[in-house]
Design an enzyme around this catalytic site. Structure first.
Site, PDB file in Angstrom:
ATOM      1  N   ASP A   1      50.123  39.137  37.381  1.00 29.36           N
ATOM      2  CA  ASP A   1      49.046  38.196  37.020  1.00 29.36           C
ATOM      3  C   ASP A   1      49.083  37.104  36.898  1.00 29.36           C
ATOM      4  O   ASP A   1      49.736  36.364  35.675  1.00 29.36           O
ATOM      5  CB  ASP A   1      47.962  38.916  36.177  1.00 29.36           C
TER       6      ASP A   1
ATOM      7  N   ASP B   1      44.763  32.491  41.114  1.00 31.76           N
ATOM      8  CA  ASP B   1      44.853  33.902  40.421  1.00 31.76           C
ATOM      9  C   ASP B   1      44.951  34.970  41.027  1.00 31.76           C
ATOM     10  O   ASP B   1      44.095  35.409  41.825  1.00 31.76           O
ATOM     11  CB  ASP B   1      43.335  33.914  39.240  1.00 31.76           C
TER      12      ASP B   1
END
Length: 421
Positions: A293, A106
């Site tokens: 992201d 992430d």
């Protein structure tokens, strides 16, 4: 003079030396928590219980005034994550002998955590748990940590351990052992934990993030990692490459955008255009800000802009904030383009619409979602996997920049993944 045999040996050594600077991690693509909740007819109830906007929850630290804090031992933490739409996962190992875990890689967070064998939550019972007592290299840290998710607090203790990512071993890595995982979303999650790849400024846990540890321990030739996300519907999800780029997967040139604020991988977004008829961000000389992201599936944007965009593409809102599209209209939908560093990245309807099967019927959802972050931090757009799966993305800590390049023809087919170390 170098003879033929010696020349061949030198070439092989050069190839091996180059290969050792790259660490490949294959990624798998699995149904998201949102999809699994929908199949179980529990999505509506879950979303009603966990509003307001899940994107706002994830990026709550961008808000000027913090209202919700978790205080433990004098440490204040505030981090609201949402992985309901996460679909791309990879494997890591902790300890000796190795204990394997599936994690979300992430770029929208920085900490590493996995469930502990002492976890008391229902979610932990459904996932691999770290057994500290079985590892000969485990070191107890003594500190506690807390991360505030949309469905509650994730609590745990901190430790240090050998970490294997791909084929490289990271020594004395700080990580969190979760002893309490909140909410029903973690029960259905197809991942055990999260490996954050943002800047150290985002970290909740005191200690070096994984990528920083790799750099500090000299495990990589370059302080760079790159993602190829494959969103063609197969289980193969692409790959994460530490230490450089795979030039066979993209077509030069690379468009480099400087990081505007260290924390998230945040860059300037010059404009968002919809078939030349609508434009966002263009009124400001500073453009907009965008967060790149990999831990979010959708593309997020300011509510007012995204509402206009949804109306323009003919998306119909549902009671739980999703937007439906008639699947037969996808081929005629307008192109949505993102202008970054004077380069336009265009998405067709086929690329920004999410298809799912429910009761043997195909349903189609808009890949755009509203997020409202007030100034001075906002407005902010979130370039999640709907965007990133269409391009090769590169994250350069040496120069604090994000690179984007168009995918090559080879990237359209599943790769034969090999380990270089």
């Amino acid at each position: 003079m170098v003879n033929g045999s010696m020349r061949t040996s030198l070439i092989l050594l050069a190839i091996v030396g180059f290969a050792q600077s790259l660490v490949r991690v294959p990624l798998s693509r699995l149904p998201s928590v949102r999809s699994r909740l929908r199949v179980a007819n529990q999505l509506d109830e879950f979303l009603r219980e966990h509003q307001p906007d899940v994107f706002s929850r994830r990026y709550a630290q961008c808000y000027p005034a913090a209202q919700h804090y978790l205080r433990m031992g004098g440490k204040s933490t505030e981090r609201l994550y949402n992985f309901m739409d996460a679909q791309f996962f990879g494997e890591i190992s902790l300890g000796k002998p190795e204990q394997n875990f599936t994690v979300v890689f992430d770029t929208g967070s920085t900490d590493l955590w996995v469930p502990s064998s002492y976890c008391v939550s229902q979610a932990c019972a459904m996932h691999h748990k770290f057994k500290a007592f079985e590892s000969s290299t485990y070191t107890h840290d003594g500190r506690v940590f807390g991360i505030h998710y949309g469905s509650g607090h994730l609590l745990g203790v901190m430790a240090r351990e050998e970490l294997k990512v791909g084929s490289v071993m990271v020594q004395n890595q700080v990580f969190g052992e979760a002893v309490y995982e909140p909410g029903f979303s973690f029960v259905l999650a197809q991942f055990d934990g999260v490996l954050g790849m943002g800047f150290p400024q985002l970290a909740e846990e005191l200690g070096s993030p994984v990528f920083d540890s790799m750099i500090a321990q000299g495990l990589l030739d370059e302080p760079v990692f790159s993602f190829y996300l494959n969103n063609n519907g197969s289980g193969f999800g692409g790959e994460l490459l530490f230490g450089g780029v795979d030039e066979t997967l993209f077509v030069p040139p690379i468009n480099w955008a400087p990081v505007t604020q260290k924390g998230y991988w945040q860059i300037r977004l010059d404009a968002v255009k919809v078939q030349g008829a609508l434009s966002f961000c263009y009124r400001s000389t500073k453009g907009c800000q965008a967060i790149v992201d990999t831990g979010t599936s959708l593309i997020g944007g300011p509510a007012r802009d995204v509402l206009l965009l949804q109306q323009f593409i003919g998306a119909t809102p549902t009671a739980v904030g999703e937007y439906l599209i008639d699947c037969v209209r996808i081929s005629s939908l307008p192109v949505v383009s993102f202008l970054i560093n004077n380069v336009e990245y265009s998405l067709t309807g086929e690329q920004y619409i999410r298809r799912e099967m429910l009761n043997n019927k195909e349903i189609c959802f808009s890949g755009f979602q509203s997020i409202d972050i007030p100034s001075p931090a906002g407005p902010v757009w979130i370039l999640g996997d709907v965007f990133l799966s269409q391009f090769y993305s590169i994250y350069d800590r040496g120069h604090n920049r994000v690179g984007l390049a168009h995918l090559s023809g080879r990237s359209q087919i599943p790769l034969q993944i090999t380990s270089y170390l």
